[in-house]
Design a protein around this motif. Structure first.
Motif, mmCIF file in Angstrom:
data_model
loop_
_atom_site.group_PDB
_atom_site.id
_atom_site.type_symbol
_atom_site.label_atom_id
_atom_site.label_comp_id
_atom_site.label_asym_id
_atom_site.label_seq_id
_atom_site.Cartn_x
_atom_site.Cartn_y
_atom_site.Cartn_z
ATOM 1 N N SER A 326 -25.375 -2.775 0.986
ATOM 2 C CA SER A 326 -26.210 -1.753 0.364
ATOM 3 C C SER A 326 -26.614 -0.700 1.377
ATOM 4 C CB SER A 326 -27.476 -2.367 -0.240
ATOM 5 O OG SER A 326 -28.344 -1.363 -0.747
ATOM 6 N N THR A 327 -26.725 0.521 0.877
ATOM 7 C CA THR A 327 -27.335 1.560 1.690
ATOM 8 C C THR A 327 -28.806 1.220 1.907
ATOM 9 O OG1 THR A 327 -27.640 2.764 -0.388
ATOM 10 C CG2 THR A 327 -25.825 3.464 1.038
ATOM 11 N N ALA A 328 -29.335 1.652 3.037
ATOM 12 C CA ALA A 328 -30.757 1.455 3.340
ATOM 13 C C ALA A 328 -31.538 2.508 2.564
ATOM 14 C CB ALA A 328 -31.000 1.569 4.840
ATOM 15 N N SER A 329 -31.705 2.239 1.275
ATOM 16 C CA SER A 329 -32.211 3.234 0.330
ATOM 17 C C SER A 329 -33.628 2.956 -0.130
ATOM 18 C CB SER A 329 -31.270 3.293 -0.884
ATOM 19 O OG SER A 329 -30.999 1.995 -1.376
ATOM 20 N N GLY A 330 -34.342 2.109 0.606
ATOM 21 C CA GLY A 330 -35.717 1.776 0.236
ATOM 22 C C GLY A 330 -35.859 0.295 -0.018
ATOM 23 N N GLY A 331 -35.954 -0.073 -1.293
ATOM 24 C CA GLY A 331 -36.165 -1.457 -1.693
ATOM 25 C C GLY A 331 -35.211 -2.479 -1.106
ATOM 26 N N PRO A 332 -33.914 -2.161 -0.979
ATOM 27 C CA PRO A 332 -32.992 -3.151 -0.414
ATOM 28 C C PRO A 332 -33.385 -3.676 0.970
ATOM 29 C CG PRO A 332 -31.753 -1.442 -1.518
ATOM 30 C CD PRO A 332 -33.192 -1.001 -1.538
ATOM 31 N N LYS A 333 -34.193 -2.907 1.699
ATOM 32 C CA LYS A 333 -34.646 -3.382 3.007
ATOM 33 C C LYS A 333 -35.500 -4.639 2.885
ATOM 34 C CE LYS A 333 -34.741 1.287 5.048
ATOM 35 N NZ LYS A 333 -35.617 2.331 5.651
ATOM 36 N N ASP A 334 -36.164 -4.798 1.742
ATOM 37 C CA ASP A 334 -36.990 -5.989 1.498
ATOM 38 C C ASP A 334 -36.173 -7.169 0.976
ATOM 39 O OD1 ASP A 334 -39.370 -4.920 2.300
ATOM 40 O OD2 ASP A 334 -40.346 -4.993 0.337
ATOM 41 N N ILE A 335 -34.927 -6.925 0.636
ATOM 42 C CA ILE A 335 -34.121 -7.934 -0.054
ATOM 43 C C ILE A 335 -33.077 -8.577 0.846
ATOM 44 C CG2 ILE A 335 -32.434 -8.255 -1.926
ATOM 45 C CD1 ILE A 335 -33.856 -5.960 -3.424
ATOM 46 N N ILE A 336 -32.370 -7.758 1.618
ATOM 47 C CA ILE A 336 -31.180 -8.218 2.335
ATOM 48 C C ILE A 336 -31.536 -8.720 3.731
ATOM 49 C CG2 ILE A 336 -28.930 -7.507 3.236
ATOM 50 C CD1 ILE A 336 -28.806 -5.433 0.988
ATOM 51 N N THR A 337 -30.985 -9.868 4.072
ATOM 52 C CA THR A 337 -31.086 -10.416 5.426
ATOM 53 C C THR A 337 -29.674 -10.530 5.998
ATOM 54 O OG1 THR A 337 -30.826 -12.745 4.815
ATOM 55 C CG2 THR A 337 -33.046 -11.801 4.636
ATOM 56 N N SER A 338 -29.586 -10.883 7.274
ATOM 57 C CA SER A 338 -28.267 -11.034 7.898
ATOM 58 C C SER A 338 -27.477 -12.179 7.275
ATOM 59 C CB SER A 338 -28.413 -11.257 9.412
ATOM 60 O OG SER A 338 -29.203 -12.417 9.667
ATOM 61 N N ASP A 339 -28.170 -13.120 6.646
ATOM 62 C CA ASP A 339 -27.489 -14.236 5.983
ATOM 63 C C ASP A 339 -26.953 -13.857 4.604
ATOM 64 O OD1 ASP A 339 -27.895 -16.095 8.020
ATOM 65 O OD2 ASP A 339 -29.862 -16.676 7.234
ATOM 66 N N THR A 340 -27.463 -12.755 4.048
ATOM 67 C CA THR A 340 -27.114 -12.436 2.663
ATOM 68 C C THR A 340 -26.281 -11.168 2.511
ATOM 69 O OG1 THR A 340 -29.151 -11.166 2.281
ATOM 70 C CG2 THR A 340 -29.236 -13.541 1.862
ATOM 71 N N GLY A 341 -26.169 -10.365 3.573
ATOM 72 C CA GLY A 341 -25.372 -9.160 3.429
ATOM 73 C C GLY A 341 -25.603 -8.169 4.546
ATOM 74 N N VAL A 342 -25.314 -6.903 4.237
ATOM 75 C CA VAL A 342 -25.342 -5.851 5.251
ATOM 76 C C VAL A 342 -26.065 -4.622 4.697
ATOM 77 C CG1 VAL A 342 -23.950 -4.378 6.766
ATOM 78 C CG2 VAL A 342 -23.099 -6.637 6.106
ATOM 79 N N LEU A 343 -26.984 -4.063 5.483
ATOM 80 C CA LEU A 343 -27.602 -2.774 5.189
ATOM 81 C C LEU A 343 -26.918 -1.701 6.025
ATOM 82 C CD1 LEU A 343 -31.445 -3.470 5.118
ATOM 83 C CD2 LEU A 343 -30.121 -2.448 3.262
ATOM 84 N N VAL A 344 -26.614 -0.560 5.409
ATOM 85 C CA VAL A 344 -25.896 0.500 6.111
ATOM 86 C C VAL A 344 -26.594 1.833 5.891
ATOM 87 C CG1 VAL A 344 -23.695 -0.714 5.869
ATOM 88 C CG2 VAL A 344 -24.349 1.016 4.174
ATOM 89 N N GLU A 345 -26.241 2.803 6.717
ATOM 90 C CA GLU A 345 -26.769 4.155 6.551
ATOM 91 C C GLU A 345 -26.185 4.799 5.286
ATOM 92 O OE1 GLU A 345 -29.181 5.478 8.444
ATOM 93 O OE2 GLU A 345 -29.213 3.492 9.392
ATOM 94 N N ARG A 346 -26.838 5.861 4.846
ATOM 95 C CA ARG A 346 -26.437 6.502 3.588
ATOM 96 C C ARG A 346 -25.345 7.545 3.814
ATOM 97 N NH1 ARG A 346 -32.457 7.702 1.323
ATOM 98 N NH2 ARG A 346 -32.712 8.136 3.532
ATOM 99 N N ASN A 347 -24.189 7.064 4.250
ATOM 100 C CA ASN A 347 -23.010 7.923 4.372
ATOM 101 C C ASN A 347 -21.768 7.069 4.153
ATOM 102 O OD1 ASN A 347 -21.866 7.066 7.131
ATOM 103 N ND2 ASN A 347 -23.988 7.612 7.663
ATOM 104 N N ALA A 348 -20.663 7.723 3.824
ATOM 105 C CA ALA A 348 -19.448 7.003 3.426
ATOM 106 C C ALA A 348 -18.873 6.170 4.565
ATOM 107 C CB ALA A 348 -18.405 8.002 2.918
#
Length: 404
Positions: A326-348
């Motif tokens: 997921s993009t680091a678009s707000g709420g996902p920061k509270d959801i995703i951990t290193s065990d569950t996925g990846v947060l990325v910047e908002r670009n392709a």
């Protein structure tokens, strides 16, 4: 389980599923159903809207500003079936919606008596209804704020004044993530300690990878899945650009895009321009059963939005054991951990790198750990208890000071 709690709660959503738009506010419907299942006496009052551009004589015979009461998925729902004489994007249209909603609530009270509490979803529009009813009938209300309007739009001074007034008259103001609380309080000059954070929640018994689900239309193996309403905020164009990069080295992977919207045709044109017609599948609108089936058949879930106040679809995918990107678009920061996925910047490019990382490390993810994270933090059993406590406190603390 909660028979000692005899409170009656009426949910006032700013949007809710309608026959012609079943995914509109569907998580409000789902969460209300789950609260009802825990023993709370809950009902919904919702003033529908539909565009005059779709009006036909045949439709008007069925939908002519009448009230309709029905038990929907076990929840009593009172609706007013409207046509938008003035679109609600305009101030006058919004005022008409509020006025009609107040009349609908009053008709509910006349027939069923005064509830103990209103639970408002989104202050803009529905909050104005609750504030008026609070003043006239002395019924307290709480608000759960979800609206991405506060980040996507410039809030006017008049809107700011109205929203702050709605919040100040509420017994409790709740937001669905810490990043959203920070944004909201910054926009409205509120103290963060006055706003509680209670996450959205889902039915983890429904989103369970161990259930047998029908996947007859899904034949390919390496699926990347996303599902949403196709609007500009969801940035599916960014996802397509990222997938173009991914497909250069991961040639046997397919991107499945669920849902539709006003961006769909443009997105299909982009797929043609990128030469990805044999690698990208548009499913159209999906039921929650079909969403679950696609999640079960997929290996990775992706969310590419600019702004998410929470991201319910992420916890649905994670409950199915999927690693998420997921993009680091707000709420996902509270959801995703290193065990569950990846947060990325908002670009392709960042999104592509996140997908590539998840593909390359797919077998290092533990589906049980991913699912357990949702059960521990975002399941109905965990979160509804918090709402029941909030309901009890809001009713007990109502001191009878009502201002317009």
């Amino acid at each position: 389980m909660h028979d000692h709690l005899n409170q009656s709660v009426v949910v006032l959503p700013s949007y809710y599923p309608m026959a012609f738009h079943p995914s509109f506010g569907n998580f409000f419907e789902e969460q209300t159903r789950l609260i009802k299942m825990q023993g709370i006496d809950v009902a919904v009052v919702f003033n529908e809207t539909r565009s005059l551009s779709t009006l036909t004589f045949k439709k008007f015979r069925k939908i002519h500003f009448q009230k309709k009461f029905k038990i929907e998925n076990g929840v009593p729902v009172l609706r007013r079936l409207n046509w938008n004489l003035v679109p609600t994007k305009y101030r006058l249209g919004q005022q008409i919606w509020i006025k009609n909603s107040i009349r609908l609530v009053e008709s509910f009270i006349e027939k069923n008596g005064k509830p103990d509490l209103f639970h408002v979803h989104c202050a803009i529009s529905a909050g104005s209804v609750a504030k008026y009813i609070n003043y006239k009938y002395q019924i307290p209300y709480i608000i759960t704020e979800h609206s991405s309007f506060f980040e996507l739009s410039d809030i006017s001074d008049a809107q700011k004044e109205e929203v702050v007034s709605i919040y100040k008259n509420a017994q409790k103001v709740i937001v669905v993530s810490k990043p959203f609380r920070k944004l909201l309080c910054s926009k409205l000059n509120l103290e963060e300690n006055l706003v509680d954070v209670v996450p959205n929640f889902i039915d983890t018994d429904f989103f369970d990878p161990n259930l047998s689900v029908v996947t007859k239309s899904i034949s390919k193996e390496n699926l990347i899945f996303t599902v949403c309403f196709h609007n500009s905020n969801k940035r599916l164009d960014r996802l397509l650009e990222a997938f173009k990069i991914v497909s250069e080295t991961k040639k046997n992977w397919t991107l499945v895009i669920g849902g539709n919207g006003y961006e769909t045709n443009r997105l299909k044109q982009i797929v043609k321009e990128y030469g990805l017609e044999d690698k990208v599948v548009f499913t159209g609108m999906l039921s929650k059963y079909e969403v679950r089936a696609y999640m079960k058949a997929s290996k990775i879930f992706v969310l590419s939005s600019d702004v998410e106040t929470f991201g319910v679809v992420l916890i649905e995918a994670m409950a199915m054991g999927l690693p998420v990107v997921s993009t680091a678009s707000g709420g996902p920061k509270d959801i995703i951990t290193s065990d569950t996925g990846v947060l990325v910047e908002r670009n392709a490019e960042s999104l592509a790198n996140g997908i590539l990382f998840s593909i390359d490390n797919y077998y290092t993810y533990n589906k049980e750990i991913i699912r357990q994270h949702v059960i521990d933090n975002f399941s109905a059993n965990k979160v509804v208890e918090r709402y029941i406590a909030i309901y009890t406190e809001a009713i007990a603390n109502d001191v009878g000071v009502y201002q317009m």
